[in-house]
Write a protein that holds these residues in place. Sequence first.
Motif, PDB file in Angstrom:
ATOM      1  N   SER A  85      -3.333  -0.320   6.916  1.00 40.54           N
ATOM      2  CA  SER A  85      -3.628   0.832   7.769  1.00 40.54           C
ATOM      3  C   SER A  85      -4.732   1.681   7.165  1.00 40.54           C
ATOM      4  O   SER A  85      -5.633   2.152   7.877  1.00 40.54           O
ATOM      5  CB  SER A  85      -2.361   1.672   7.983  1.00 40.54           C
ATOM      6  OG  SER A  85      -1.336   0.903   8.584  1.00 40.54           O
ATOM      7  N   TYR A 105       5.836   1.915  12.454  1.00 39.19           N
ATOM      8  CA  TYR A 105       7.153   2.283  12.988  1.00 39.19           C
ATOM      9  C   TYR A 105       8.164   1.164  12.735  1.00 39.19           C
ATOM     10  O   TYR A 105       9.338   1.433  12.453  1.00 39.19           O
ATOM     11  CB  TYR A 105       7.045   2.567  14.485  1.00 39.19           C
ATOM     12  CG  TYR A 105       8.358   2.954  15.124  1.00 39.19           C
ATOM     13  CD1 TYR A 105       8.861   4.246  14.981  1.00 39.19           C
ATOM     14  CD2 TYR A 105       9.082   2.034  15.870  1.00 39.19           C
ATOM     15  CE1 TYR A 105      10.062   4.595  15.567  1.00 39.19           C
ATOM     16  CE2 TYR A 105      10.289   2.371  16.451  1.00 39.19           C
ATOM     17  CZ  TYR A 105      10.777   3.665  16.299  1.00 39.19           C
ATOM     18  OH  TYR A 105      11.970   4.011  16.877  1.00 39.19           O
ATOM     19  N   ILE A 146       0.265   2.058  14.715  1.00 43.55           N
ATOM     20  CA  ILE A 146       1.426   2.920  14.944  1.00 43.55           C
ATOM     21  C   ILE A 146       2.697   2.087  15.086  1.00 43.55           C
ATOM     22  O   ILE A 146       3.740   2.392  14.484  1.00 43.55           O
ATOM     23  CB  ILE A 146       1.199   3.793  16.191  1.00 43.55           C
ATOM     24  CG1 ILE A 146       0.052   4.775  15.935  1.00 43.55           C
ATOM     25  CG2 ILE A 146       2.466   4.552  16.573  1.00 43.55           C
ATOM     26  CD1 ILE A 146      -0.371   5.553  17.156  1.00 43.55           C
TER      27      ILE A 146
END
Length: 395
Positions: free
Chosen positions: A36, A75, A71
């Motif tokens: 990320s 998660y 995202i």
Amino acid sequence: MGMISRVRGRIRSDSFSKIPTMKSEDKIANIVWLLSLVLLLPYWAPRGLLVALGGAWLMAAYTCLVLPVLISANYRYPARWYPSVVHFAHITALRLRRPAACALAALKTVYAPLERTEKFFLQMNNLSTMLSQLLIFTACDRLMVSRGKLTSLYSLMFYNVITYSVSYVREICTKEDWSPYVNVTRHSRVKHLAMSATKIVLEWTKAVTFVVTITFILLTLGLEQGMAHYRPNILYTAITGIYYLLSERTFLELGPIAVAGLKLERLEGMESMYFGVWARGITTALAVPLVPALAWYERWRLAVLVTYLCVFVHGRHRLGEALDKLNTARGSLVKFRRATAEELSMLEDVCAVCLGNMSSARVTPCAHFFHADCLRRCLTTSDRCPICVRPYVFY
């Protein structure tokens, strides 16, 4: 050999067993976190690496493809320190809430005189609307027009001429009294000479002004004299045209009439309120992306003015006022259920308030049917049924 085997077994059982091994999910979470960071690096590049390579379209495509994946991956595989960070942020926010509330109250006190000035400025509807239009037109001029820096002024002039023409034609179409004379009193047949002469001169002046204006505009567009600095493109015309149509009072009055012609039953006769919210929301949404674009091209003063007047002031006051009116109107009808299609087909009746046919209706606790807008208007004056005059009792 036996001693060596025992020592080796003891070391394995006592030492290496105490070293925590990393689970596979933790490994995946750490890898996702590192990936990320790598995939978000283009956003931190100076002047925008993706914009420099492929323009704004590449940046938009990259954002739409990468951010949802990041995202969802974080998660699904959250790192162990995520909950700790969230808990720490929550505790910090609780500790800072009281000082933040005090600071917010102080800011509200300081901002109160400026807020009164903003409301007074918005009460001058023509001036505030013209300034917001001029700012949006100028911002579009600086961003979308390479040549012809007077395009914003020409466009505003042409749009004003169109508005004047539409309002004059509307006045002619809705005019009921075509008599050129003015009576002394309402029921008298005696003509007032001075007022009649003034009315005749005024009507002829409007007609001549309308004809001269249209002729002048047609000649200007046909001969292209003095149009060297007028170079609009399709995007510029679309944005400025939509903004002008949804902010000018003449078209704000005609918009609900056009929406009412669509006969959308879900609006329940509140087309003017819905159209007001739509118009304010669209104009604010059109102004928002212009701010970062102006900042990108270092048009700081224009960016600040557009942010304050077109986004903050108009969005906060005018959009907020339109939303409050709509929510108040809808809130007054919440307790009254909608009539079903079977009930309306069996009823075969008209609204007792406006005497119009009911394709949609609201039902009172006393089993009477009304148009939603008619019922809302009755509720502003009384909390009793217009037919049986009973107070509304909800169970």
